[in-house]
Scaffold this active site. Structure first.
Site, PDB file in Angstrom:
ATOM      1  N   ILE A   1      22.810  94.734 -35.297  1.00  0.00           N
ATOM      2  CA  ILE A   1      23.184  93.314 -35.395  1.00  0.00           C
ATOM      3  C   ILE A   1      22.293  92.609 -34.382  1.00  0.00           C
ATOM      4  CG2 ILE A   1      25.008  91.592 -35.139  1.00  0.00           C
ATOM      5  CD1 ILE A   1      27.041  93.883 -35.609  1.00  0.00           C
TER       6      ILE A   1
ATOM      7  N   TYR B   1      32.906  93.794 -29.114  1.00  0.00           N
ATOM      8  CA  TYR B   1      31.606  93.181 -28.848  1.00  0.00           C
ATOM      9  C   TYR B   1      31.353  93.267 -27.348  1.00  0.00           C
ATOM     10  CZ  TYR B   1      27.981  89.469 -29.158  1.00  0.00           C
ATOM     11  OH  TYR B   1      26.813  88.745 -29.096  1.00  0.00           O
TER      12      TYR B   1
ATOM     13  N   SER C   1      27.040  85.110 -30.812  1.00  0.00           N
ATOM     14  CA  SER C   1      26.438  84.315 -29.727  1.00  0.00           C
ATOM     15  C   SER C   1      25.392  83.351 -30.262  1.00  0.00           C
ATOM     16  CB  SER C   1      25.823  85.253 -28.689  1.00  0.00           C
ATOM     17  OG  SER C   1      26.809  86.119 -28.173  1.00  0.00           O
ATOM     18  N   ASN C   2      24.566  83.811 -31.210  1.00  0.00           N
ATOM     19  CA  ASN C   2      23.541  82.936 -31.768  1.00  0.00           C
ATOM     20  C   ASN C   2      24.118  81.870 -32.687  1.00  0.00           C
ATOM     21  OD1 ASN C   2      20.624  83.900 -31.050  1.00  0.00           O
ATOM     22  ND2 ASN C   2      21.833  85.755 -31.318  1.00  0.00           N
TER      23      ASN C   2
ATOM     24  N   LYS D   1      29.664  96.440 -31.304  1.00  0.00           N
ATOM     25  CA  LYS D   1      28.297  95.956 -31.160  1.00  0.00           C
ATOM     26  C   LYS D   1      27.942  96.050 -29.688  1.00  0.00           C
ATOM     27  CE  LYS D   1      25.179  92.007 -31.393  1.00  0.00           C
ATOM     28  NZ  LYS D   1      25.040  90.540 -31.417  1.00  0.00           N
TER      29      LYS D   1
END
Length: 311
Positions: A218, A144, A49-50, A174
């Site tokens: 993470i 995720y 996402s980042n 995650k």
């Protein structure tokens, strides 16, 4: 033999840097990954996402993965793990991204739930999506779970355990949802007959995740403070809970500051405190300038930057 899982440790979800014309800023990326490579992290997540994955072309995704791998190798970190974000809306394109990630030397793929047709994404459809992807992906996958970016779709612990138990190419998850009960259940679920890497997905419950049995974290703040994260895990592993709690308090405060600043704000913080990158995202995301770092926010971040630089 079942695929290996990512090693236990700290993973930084690398941000994407852009020039003023919104082209990739690979020089800032190199400066950033060089700092991370020297910090003791176990690996990198690229196009999470980042990393502004939805804003990148396929060719740019491949370029960033290959660049990250080359920089790690350059600094003697060939054993560092690269996890590539590959989840998109169709099974077909997700598999294309998995194949491209392997070609670019990623070791694992991180897969979000498809969410555009939210009403159709009931458990059977989601289970089939992940099984189909895992069965055909050339690299192992991690689930995720991030409801904030998947229209509220939230993988529960039973579904995660069912997927992990039934498909050996699903090797971890995650959990950015922040559900520590879920993390604990998944980390200790007897239905999963092999090692499974359950990662906490944010710095503000990093220590809590370790207590629950996570495989590490993470977390966006690991871009800013990788050595602090490594130190917290070391303190926990050595039984120095008070020191780990003190670091967790600092990380929780800093994580909250960064969350409020958003993706561009994290890059603005890197520019302010480490002198590279700039607070620029691709449109429609905006920019964050230095005026956002005033008062308490600056004090919280500066304290951790000083600690990071001392380690």
């Amino acid at each position: 033999m079942s695929p290996s899982i990512p090693p236990r440790g700290i993973y930084a979800p690398v941000v994407a840097f852009f020039n003023e014309d919104e082209s990739l800023d690979l020089s800032a990326l190199e400066a950033h990954i060089t700092r991370l490579a020297k910090s003791g992290v176990a690996g990198l997540v690229v196009q999470g996402s980042n990393g502004e994955a939805p804003h990148l072309l396929h060719s740019e995704r491949q370029e960033v993965i290959a660049t990250a791998s080359a920089i790690l190798k350059k600094h003697g970190k060939s054993d560092a793990v690269v996890i590539a974000g590959c989840g998109v809306q169709s099974t077909r394109e997700t598999l294309l991204l998995c194949n491209e990630a392997k070609e670019s030397r990623a070791h694992f793929a991180l897969i979000l739930s498809p969410s555009y047709w939210t009403g159709a994404m009931q458990k059977p459809a989601i289970e089939k999506f992940f099984n189909d992807v895992a069965t055909s992906s050339p690299i192992p996958i991690l689930l995720y779970n991030f409801p904030a970016v998947t229209s509220g779709i939230d993988l529960d612990s039973d579904l995660i355990a069912t997927l992990a138990a039934s498909n050996p190419n699903i090797v971890g998850c995650k959990l950015t949802c922040g559900n520590l009960g879920k993390l604990h259940r998944v980390a200790h679920d007897a239905r999963i007959p092999r090692p499974f890497a359950a990662f906490a997905g944010k710095s503000d419950f990093f220590l809590h995740g370790l207590v629950a049995g996570s495989n590490g974290v993470i977390a966006a703040a690991a871009n800013m403070f990788p050595k602090v994260h490594v130190k917290l895990m070391a303190d926990f592993d050595e039984g120095n809970l008070k020191a780990a709690q003190d670091l967790q308090t600092k990380l929780s405060d800093a994580d909250w500051v960064l969350v409020q600043l958003g993706v561009a704000g994290l890059k603005a913080a890197l520019d302010r405190y480490y002198s590279y990158g700039g607070g620029r995202s691709r449109r429609p995301l905006g920019m964050v300038d230095g005026a956002k770092f005033e008062g308490r926010a600056d004090s919280i971040l500066k304290e951790l930057v000083d600690l990071e630089n001392s380690l």
